[in-house]
Design a protein around this motif. Sequence first.
Motif, short mmCIF file in Angstrom:
data_model
loop_
_atom_site.label_atom_id
_atom_site.label_comp_id
_atom_site.label_asym_id
_atom_site.label_seq_id
_atom_site.Cartn_x
_atom_site.Cartn_y
_atom_site.Cartn_z
N LYS A 127 -46.80 -13.58 -53.82
CA LYS A 127 -46.67 -14.96 -54.27
C LYS A 127 -47.58 -15.87 -53.46
N LEU A 128 -48.04 -16.93 -54.11
CA LEU A 128 -48.84 -17.92 -53.39
C LEU A 128 -48.00 -18.52 -52.27
N ASN A 129 -48.45 -18.30 -51.05
CA ASN A 129 -47.81 -18.88 -49.87
C ASN A 129 -48.93 -19.25 -48.92
N GLY A 130 -49.17 -20.54 -48.80
CA GLY A 130 -50.32 -21.00 -48.03
C GLY A 130 -51.08 -22.01 -48.85
N MET A 143 -61.04 -29.53 -52.01
CA MET A 143 -59.62 -29.77 -52.25
C MET A 143 -58.80 -28.66 -51.62
N ARG A 144 -57.68 -29.05 -51.04
CA ARG A 144 -56.76 -28.10 -50.43
C ARG A 144 -55.35 -28.47 -50.87
N GLU A 145 -54.62 -27.48 -51.45
CA GLU A 145 -53.25 -27.77 -51.85
C GLU A 145 -52.32 -26.65 -51.42
N PRO A 146 -51.13 -27.02 -50.90
CA PRO A 146 -50.21 -26.05 -50.30
C PRO A 146 -49.22 -25.48 -51.32
N TYR A 147 -48.85 -24.22 -51.12
CA TYR A 147 -47.89 -23.54 -51.99
C TYR A 147 -46.81 -22.85 -51.16
N VAL A 148 -45.61 -22.82 -51.70
CA VAL A 148 -44.50 -22.07 -51.12
C VAL A 148 -43.86 -21.27 -52.23
N ASP A 149 -43.86 -19.94 -52.08
CA ASP A 149 -43.28 -19.05 -53.10
C ASP A 149 -43.82 -19.34 -54.49
N GLY A 150 -45.14 -19.55 -54.57
CA GLY A 150 -45.79 -19.71 -55.87
C GLY A 150 -45.75 -21.10 -56.45
N VAL A 151 -45.17 -22.05 -55.75
CA VAL A 151 -45.01 -23.41 -56.28
C VAL A 151 -45.65 -24.41 -55.32
N ARG A 152 -46.35 -25.41 -55.89
CA ARG A 152 -46.95 -26.43 -55.04
C ARG A 152 -45.87 -27.22 -54.30
N ASN A 153 -45.99 -27.23 -52.98
CA ASN A 153 -45.08 -27.99 -52.12
C ASN A 153 -45.87 -28.53 -50.94
N GLY A 154 -45.77 -29.83 -50.71
CA GLY A 154 -46.48 -30.43 -49.61
C GLY A 154 -47.55 -31.39 -50.11
N VAL A 155 -48.52 -31.67 -49.25
CA VAL A 155 -49.53 -32.69 -49.54
C VAL A 155 -50.85 -32.04 -49.94
N GLN A 156 -51.26 -32.30 -51.16
CA GLN A 156 -52.58 -31.89 -51.63
C GLN A 156 -53.60 -32.91 -51.12
N GLU A 157 -54.72 -32.42 -50.58
CA GLU A 157 -55.74 -33.31 -50.06
C GLU A 157 -57.08 -33.04 -50.75
N THR A 158 -57.79 -34.11 -51.12
CA THR A 158 -59.15 -33.97 -51.62
C THR A 158 -60.08 -34.76 -50.72
N TYR A 159 -61.37 -34.37 -50.75
CA TYR A 159 -62.34 -34.94 -49.81
C TYR A 159 -63.62 -35.34 -50.55
N TYR A 160 -64.29 -36.36 -50.03
CA TYR A 160 -65.57 -36.77 -50.60
C TYR A 160 -66.63 -35.73 -50.27
N ARG A 161 -67.44 -35.42 -51.28
CA ARG A 161 -68.43 -34.35 -51.10
C ARG A 161 -69.59 -34.76 -50.19
N TYR A 172 -46.40 -33.18 -53.36
CA TYR A 172 -45.71 -32.38 -54.37
C TYR A 172 -44.40 -31.83 -53.82
N SER A 173 -43.44 -31.68 -54.71
CA SER A 173 -42.17 -31.04 -54.38
C SER A 173 -41.74 -30.22 -55.59
N GLY A 174 -41.55 -28.93 -55.38
CA GLY A 174 -41.14 -28.08 -56.49
C GLY A 174 -42.15 -28.02 -57.61
N GLY A 175 -43.43 -28.20 -57.29
CA GLY A 175 -44.48 -28.10 -58.29
C GLY A 175 -44.79 -29.39 -59.01
N ARG A 176 -44.06 -30.45 -58.70
CA ARG A 176 -44.29 -31.73 -59.38
C ARG A 176 -44.64 -32.82 -58.38
N VAL A 177 -45.35 -33.82 -58.89
CA VAL A 177 -45.70 -34.97 -58.04
C VAL A 177 -44.42 -35.69 -57.64
#
Length: 254
Positions: A127-130, A143-161, A172-177
């Motif tokens: 499962k996606l963990n990390g 872009m970096r986005e965190p997952y726990v047991d296959g679901v987005r959880n935590g803070v997704q971060e994007t950066y200027y190129r 995100y919590s439980g895969g939702r904003v």
Amino acid sequence: MKKMKLVVGVILLTLIGCTPLEKKQSEEERILLPTVSREAYDVTISTMSEGQFIPQTDIIHTGQNVAIAENAVTEVKLNGIDQVNIAKKQVRNKLAYNGSSTTPFTGSFAAVVGVHKHYLEEYKDGKLNGYKIWYSEAGRVGMREPYVDGVRNGVQETYYRNNGKIRSKITYSGGRVSGLMSWYDTKGNMIYQEDFKGGNGEWIAYWDNGQVREKGRLANGLANGEWRYFTQKGELEKVTIFRNGSPTSQEWHK
């Protein structure tokens, strides 16, 4: 009709080994491609469920990058962790495996084009963990986005190129904003913030030049109602109507 042509174009260009707009765009522009339809994504790299809302960004169109990664990494160890060509990933019963292995995968699947890593997924026990991480051709994180047991959880971060500074933070919590969303200008100054308590609130995303890219409302963490999308010049491009995260109609203006 416009949407259908775009999807067909992506498929044909993937087969011949180049990405959409590749011949017309500069190298820097190809790092951050425009929004494309959901059908154009290579869904084999995602664990998203049908109808799940994915905020549209112009970070990297991963489906195109992964599709041309025929000569990506095979199997190596990085700091003791397996790192495998994403083309070898197989998903069975919602768990990821390294090819025909019978043991759920622990490690990273990566897509590398030439000498550049374009994309990475971190797994534990299938499962996606990390993190899922998207990179520019210069190797900078887009872009970096965190997952726990296959679901987005935590803070997704994007950066200027162009300078690597933070562009947005989306919780995100439980895969939702759900929680704080913040957008920043190229100098690091906050230009917009919204607290999606219970996943409800107004969503606004921005282009690199500060123009509004898209605007709509979330209900329980999913897109609902009318969403407006704009060009980098501030012109209305299309209007999409969502219901519980899934588009029900779309009207193009450009």
